[in-house]
Design an enzyme around this catalytic site. Sequence first.
Site, short mmCIF file in Angstrom:
data_model
loop_
_atom_site.label_atom_id
_atom_site.label_comp_id
_atom_site.label_asym_id
_atom_site.label_seq_id
_atom_site.Cartn_x
_atom_site.Cartn_y
_atom_site.Cartn_z
N HIS A 1 4.60 6.71 -2.65
CA HIS A 1 5.11 7.92 -3.30
C HIS A 1 4.08 8.63 -4.18
O HIS A 1 4.07 9.85 -4.25
CB HIS A 1 6.38 7.60 -4.11
CG HIS A 1 6.17 6.69 -5.28
ND1 HIS A 1 6.01 5.33 -5.16
CD2 HIS A 1 6.08 6.95 -6.61
CE1 HIS A 1 5.86 4.79 -6.34
NE2 HIS A 1 5.89 5.75 -7.25
N ASP A 2 3.22 7.88 -4.85
CA ASP A 2 2.24 8.51 -5.75
C ASP A 2 0.82 8.48 -5.19
O ASP A 2 -0.16 8.55 -5.93
CB ASP A 2 2.26 7.82 -7.13
CG ASP A 2 3.36 8.37 -8.02
OD1 ASP A 2 3.87 9.47 -7.74
OD2 ASP A 2 3.72 7.69 -9.00
N LYS B 1 -2.10 10.75 -6.43
CA LYS B 1 -2.71 10.66 -7.76
C LYS B 1 -4.18 10.29 -7.70
O LYS B 1 -4.90 10.48 -8.69
CB LYS B 1 -1.94 9.65 -8.62
CG LYS B 1 -0.62 10.18 -9.15
CD LYS B 1 0.03 9.21 -10.12
CE LYS B 1 1.31 9.81 -10.70
NZ LYS B 1 1.97 8.87 -11.63
N HIS C 1 -0.16 16.30 -7.18
CA HIS C 1 -0.29 15.01 -6.50
C HIS C 1 0.69 14.86 -5.34
O HIS C 1 0.42 14.12 -4.39
CB HIS C 1 -0.15 13.85 -7.49
CG HIS C 1 1.26 13.47 -7.81
ND1 HIS C 1 2.01 14.07 -8.80
CD2 HIS C 1 2.09 12.51 -7.29
CE1 HIS C 1 3.20 13.52 -8.88
NE2 HIS C 1 3.28 12.56 -7.97
N HIS D 1 9.44 13.62 -3.64
CA HIS D 1 10.17 12.75 -4.56
C HIS D 1 10.27 13.32 -5.97
O HIS D 1 11.00 12.77 -6.81
CB HIS D 1 9.56 11.34 -4.59
CG HIS D 1 8.24 11.23 -5.27
ND1 HIS D 1 7.07 11.70 -4.72
CD2 HIS D 1 7.89 10.70 -6.48
CE1 HIS D 1 6.07 11.45 -5.54
NE2 HIS D 1 6.53 10.85 -6.62
N ASP E 1 11.97 5.70 -8.86
CA ASP E 1 10.72 5.93 -9.57
C ASP E 1 10.97 6.24 -11.04
O ASP E 1 10.26 5.74 -11.93
CB ASP E 1 9.96 7.08 -8.89
CG ASP E 1 8.58 7.31 -9.49
OD1 ASP E 1 7.92 6.31 -9.86
OD2 ASP E 1 8.15 8.47 -9.55
#
Length: 336
Positions: A184-185, A188, A213, A237, A266
């Site tokens: 999901h990240d 970044k 991101h 998300h 999250d």
Amino acid sequence: MEKIYKILCVDDEDFNLDLLETILSPLGYELLTAQSGKAALETLTARHVDLVLLDINMPEMDGYEVCGKIKSDPQTRHIPVIMITSLDSRDNKLRSIEAGADEFLGKPLDQSELLLRVKNILAARDYEDTFTYLIHALARTSEANDMDTGNHILRVGEYSAIIARELGMPEKFIETIRLQATLHDMGKVHIPSHILKKDGRLNESEMEEVKKHSAFGAMIIGDHPRLAFGKRIALSHHEKWDGTGYPTGLKGEEIPLEARIVAIADCYDALRNSRIYKPRYDHWAACKVITEGDGRLQPEHFDPQILAIFKRIEPMFAALYDKLKDAPTVNGNPLH
């Protein structure tokens, strides 16, 4: 060096264990044995196992219950299970599938069929293990610039799988979100580290930089069909049910279901983790922010059905957080 597969054979009768050893050991498989469900679960906790051959008809804890426990534990659910029984009926097969079994064999065992099933399931497991490893390796790169740990990404995957199961989603959806929610990240890695590690709240321009991101993550994941699920999660998300999210302001069911699930997973884990600019919240405080709001985060940001599920099962989130809690650190280094 050729890999030696470890197969756990679970049966309360010595004759059946001896038969499996006679068939499998000459082919180089290392056999572990257990004569009860309790002993099998203890072995799985203590030893590395590649495959479980599990008899259904056992006293105290039958094969269905054992299989269910294996498949409900994050530490063992990846291990394939072949159920073996003399009760060759449609109902038994359905119960085996419901318990999470990967294959089903009837007694008396056909040696050729047993060997073929074992060979095929281990080959498939090797492929899936490689795919899973690469997904987790990709996900871990997102930590390079961020304060989150690998346990954060794993917990988000597990929370998401719990919600998906409560929604009644198919097993394939549940397993896919468990794995690909960890991406999901991903984006970044493209955000400057001095922003992500800033000692204090971000200003407006820094926040706009961080918001990129989502698009970066989708770009990195790319267009492979097997990663389309993860790409949708990475991109969406941070979208909100009321349309106030980013990057595109999607609203309601315009947001992919998998992204709506990961959004609440999250948020919960982010609240439970400490940051330079905020302390960690305990479970009840995190739940209060999600269900009542705190000025920045509001209940209206989440899919109402998923929020209702979260309210009902939040004790499961607390238990999972404690189980996969990060090790204590000093100056970023784990304590030993």
